[in-house]
Design a protein around this motif. Structure first.
Motif, PDB file in Angstrom:
ATOM      1  N   GLY A  83       1.790  -9.114   1.144  1.00  0.00           N
ATOM      2  CA  GLY A  83       1.178  -7.848   1.155  1.00  0.00           C
ATOM      3  C   GLY A  83       1.079  -7.287   2.615  1.00  0.00           C
ATOM      4  N   PHE A  84       0.184  -6.073   2.385  1.00  0.00           N
ATOM      5  CA  PHE A  84       0.137  -5.205   3.669  1.00  0.00           C
ATOM      6  C   PHE A  84      -1.361  -5.635   4.093  1.00  0.00           C
ATOM      7  CE2 PHE A  84      -1.411  -0.767   4.904  1.00  0.00           C
ATOM      8  CZ  PHE A  84      -1.194  -1.109   6.193  1.00  0.00           C
ATOM      9  N   VAL A  85      -1.703  -5.686   5.413  1.00  0.00           N
ATOM     10  CA  VAL A  85      -2.955  -5.649   5.732  1.00  0.00           C
ATOM     11  C   VAL A  85      -3.225  -4.626   6.833  1.00  0.00           C
ATOM     12  CG1 VAL A  85      -4.803  -7.161   7.274  1.00  0.00           C
ATOM     13  CG2 VAL A  85      -2.985  -8.305   5.779  1.00  0.00           C
TER      14      VAL A  85
ATOM     15  N   THR B 210      -6.015  -1.633  -2.531  1.00  0.00           N
ATOM     16  CA  THR B 210      -6.858  -0.690  -1.941  1.00  0.00           C
ATOM     17  C   THR B 210      -6.862   0.743  -1.869  1.00  0.00           C
ATOM     18  OG1 THR B 210      -6.591  -1.008   0.248  1.00  0.00           O
ATOM     19  CG2 THR B 210      -7.632  -2.905  -0.733  1.00  0.00           C
ATOM     20  N   HIS B 211      -7.600   1.485  -1.105  1.00  0.00           N
ATOM     21  CA  HIS B 211      -7.333   2.933  -0.821  1.00  0.00           C
ATOM     22  C   HIS B 211      -6.432   3.221  -0.023  1.00  0.00           C
ATOM     23  CE1 HIS B 211     -10.743   2.087   1.587  1.00  0.00           C
ATOM     24  NE2 HIS B 211     -10.375   2.865   2.249  1.00  0.00           N
ATOM     25  N   HIS B 212      -6.090   2.094   0.675  1.00  0.00           N
ATOM     26  CA  HIS B 212      -5.012   2.338   1.988  1.00  0.00           C
ATOM     27  C   HIS B 212      -3.704   1.590   1.300  1.00  0.00           C
ATOM     28  CE1 HIS B 212      -7.266   4.152   5.104  1.00  0.00           C
ATOM     29  NE2 HIS B 212      -8.262   3.254   4.758  1.00  0.00           N
ATOM     30  N   ASN B 213      -3.519   1.262   0.057  1.00  0.00           N
ATOM     31  CA  ASN B 213      -2.526   0.554  -0.572  1.00  0.00           C
ATOM     32  C   ASN B 213      -2.124  -0.768   0.056  1.00  0.00           C
ATOM     33  OD1 ASN B 213      -2.139   3.053  -2.083  1.00  0.00           O
ATOM     34  ND2 ASN B 213      -0.735   3.778  -0.340  1.00  0.00           N
ATOM     35  N   ALA B 214      -3.390  -1.366   0.615  1.00  0.00           N
ATOM     36  CA  ALA B 214      -3.317  -2.507   1.004  1.00  0.00           C
ATOM     37  C   ALA B 214      -3.716  -3.985   0.117  1.00  0.00           C
ATOM     38  CB  ALA B 214      -4.127  -2.435   2.396  1.00  0.00           C
ATOM     39  N   ALA B 215      -3.169  -4.944   0.272  1.00  0.00           N
ATOM     40  CA  ALA B 215      -3.743  -6.020  -0.091  1.00  0.00           C
ATOM     41  C   ALA B 215      -5.113  -6.745   0.709  1.00  0.00           C
ATOM     42  CB  ALA B 215      -2.533  -7.364   0.220  1.00  0.00           C
TER      43      ALA B 215
ATOM     44  N   SER C  49       0.174   2.158  -4.694  1.00  0.00           N
ATOM     45  CA  SER C  49      -1.502   2.211  -4.859  1.00  0.00           C
ATOM     46  C   SER C  49      -2.033   1.699  -6.081  1.00  0.00           C
ATOM     47  CB  SER C  49      -1.730   3.780  -5.062  1.00  0.00           C
ATOM     48  OG  SER C  49      -1.298   4.450  -6.154  1.00  0.00           O
ATOM     49  N   SER C  50      -1.158   1.130  -7.140  1.00  0.00           N
ATOM     50  CA  SER C  50      -1.260   0.450  -8.323  1.00  0.00           C
ATOM     51  C   SER C  50      -2.062  -0.675  -8.138  1.00  0.00           C
ATOM     52  CB  SER C  50       0.003   0.277  -9.163  1.00  0.00           C
ATOM     53  OG  SER C  50      -0.708  -0.543 -10.436  1.00  0.00           O
ATOM     54  N   GLY C  51      -3.361  -0.946  -8.448  1.00  0.00           N
ATOM     55  CA  GLY C  51      -4.186  -2.362  -8.071  1.00  0.00           C
ATOM     56  C   GLY C  51      -4.157  -2.916  -6.592  1.00  0.00           C
TER      57      GLY C  51
ATOM     58  N   CYS D 235       0.752  -5.856  -2.883  1.00  0.00           N
ATOM     59  CA  CYS D 235       0.361  -4.405  -2.122  1.00  0.00           C
ATOM     60  C   CYS D 235       0.911  -4.414  -0.842  1.00  0.00           C
ATOM     61  CB  CYS D 235      -0.991  -4.118  -2.207  1.00  0.00           C
ATOM     62  SG  CYS D 235      -1.876  -3.989  -3.987  1.00  0.00           S
ATOM     63  N   ASP D 236       2.102  -3.501  -0.752  1.00  0.00           N
ATOM     64  CA  ASP D 236       2.751  -3.534   0.454  1.00  0.00           C
ATOM     65  C   ASP D 236       2.526  -2.244   1.574  1.00  0.00           C
ATOM     66  OD1 ASP D 236       4.203  -1.663  -0.894  1.00  0.00           O
ATOM     67  OD2 ASP D 236       6.143  -2.714  -0.542  1.00  0.00           O
TER      68      ASP D 236
END
Length: 438
Positions: A385-387, A363-368, A359-361, A354-355
């Motif tokens: 991924g994105f933090v 968090t609600h911020h499109n994060a890992a 938003s698939s799979g 998730c980068d």
């Protein structure tokens, strides 16, 4: 007269015969005593030799038991029987007892040959990470780069393979490195840097020490300003996919912790690991989890409302890891800690890709990884991924493909992370600490 002489001679001959008989009898008795003594010595020596032979046989049986247990312990394709277990070695028996602690295996074997017993004990330090998983930077980032919102701070140094974009009050107290060469668009922009700065381009920033640039520089420096032709090389992230896969295998060897979601009763303390959670780990309502080994979560990790995850005291100064293929969401005053000893850290690691754009799979911020919660005792790692760190969140180290620090978010780097040792890490060797007879 003649007759008297004959009688005297006869008497003397009788006394001589008796003397000879007595001497012969004495010699026989002495010979018998000597023979018995020699036989006794021979029998004793034979018995001692047999005892020594049986003792040696017991010793070699114990050695064989140790070697069998070591082979089974170190070869992932073999299994250790339930302890204690017996092994037949020639005419002797080896009884093996194996005890496991965090990173330490103790093998004790009794070799028995006709009730002659010898014991050997071996202490094996398993997978000691002699290379160490080193985190040299408070924040290390892949090509996704770093975005710092108002007054966010990295107390330490930063290495990024993408740009560092700041805002009012954004600060890096150590050095800042941005990879790239003369054709790169990567830059450092709108950040206060306490140490030196290395980047293809720099704009609207202040640097406390030296500046090294390649394309352009519009920042002030407390030290020298140097244009260089050599590119700033990308820095690989510290943990390889091979190491992550090996950690997963270690957890899988520990068996199944939960075949579905794992969520123990509220306000409870549960000890787990090593092992696998087939679903998600969901902790709320003050649930506390203590890790005694590497845990692999195939779902997501959702931590909130006073949840606590820490390493068992038996980790001592070593660090441990919990791995997930899904996202990690930490909220509302959770507690994340190592064993309690200096140099021990808990790492949350996700392989999620998730980068921040899909938003698939995620968090609600499109994060890992999405952190709403202070986590002074934990390392967070999302190499793919994105933090997202929210307002006022504090962590001790962060590694990710891409990072966003919200207002007042803080990364407080601890120097011990430069030599963090993971007791179940596969990057090292197995070391026999002792091999002795008890």
């Amino acid at each position: 007269m003649y007759e008297a002489m004959n009688n005297l001679r006869a008497r003397l001959r009788g006394e001589e015969g008796l003397s000879a008989l007595l001497i012969t009898f004495a010699v026989l008795i002495l010979g018998l005593i000597l023979t018995v003594s020699v036989a006794a010595v021979y029998i004793n020596r034979l018995a001692a030799s047999r005892t020594m032979g049986l003792s040696e046989q017991a010793y070699f049986a114990a050695e064989a038991g140790v070697e069998d247990a070591l082979l089974r312990r170190l070869d992932t394709g073999k299994q250790l029987p339930a302890s204690p277990y017996a092994l037949s070695v020639g005419g002797a028996t080896a009884t093996t007892t194996v005890t496991e602690d965090i990173g330490i295996t103790t093998i004790s074997v009794d070799g028995n040959a006709s009730n002659r017993i010898r014991n050997i004990e071996v202490v094996l330090v398993v997978n000691t990470n002699t290379d160490e998983e080193s985190f040299f930077y408070g924040l290390q980032i892949g090509s996704g780069g770093l975005e710092m919102d108002n007054n966010s701070v990295v107390e330490g140094s930063v290495y990024s393979n993408g740009s560092i974009e700041g805002d009012s009050g954004a600060q890096i107290t150590g050095d800042a490195f941005v990879a790239g060469g003369s054709t790169s668009d990567n830059e450092i922009d709108d950040v206060e840097i306490g140490g030196s700065a290395h980047a293809p381009s720099l704009d609207d920033c202040s640097v406390g020490a030296d500046i090294f640039y390649i394309v352009s520089n519009n920042c002030s420096a407390g030290g020298s300003i140097t244009q260089q032709s050599e590119p700033i090389e990308e820095e690989p992230l510290p943990i390889s996919d091979a190491i992550i896969d090996a950690w997963k295998e270690y957890a899988e060897d520990g068996g199944i912790i939960s075949s579905g979601n794992f969520s123990p009763p509220g306000d409870s303390t549960t000890t787990i690991g090593p092992g696998v959670i087939e679903g998600s780990m969901i902790l709320t309502n003050g649930q506390k989890v203590i890790l005694e080994g590497t845990v692999y979560v195939k779902g997501n990790i959702d931590l909130g409302n006073g949840a606590s995850v820490k390493l068992a005291a038996s980790y001592e100064s070593h660090s441990g890891v919990i791995i997930t293929d899904g996202w990690i969401h930490a909220r509302n005053n959770g507690v994340f800690q190592g064993s309690g000893e200096a140099g021990s850290y808990l790492m949350f690691l996700t392989t999620s890709s998730c980068d921040g754009t899909s938003s698939s799979g995620c968090t609600h911020h499109n994060a890992a990884i999405d952190l709403h919660n202070n986590a002074e005792g934990a390392i967070f790692y999302a190499g793919n991924g994105f933090v997202n760190l929210h307002n006022n969140v504090s962590v001790i180290q962060l590694t990710a493909h891409k990072v966003f620090l919200d207002n007042n978010a803080v990364i407080q780097y601890e120097i011990g992370l430069a030599s963090a040792v993971f007791s179940q890490g596969p990057g090292g060797t197995n070391e026999i600490k002792s091999w002795k007879e008890r």
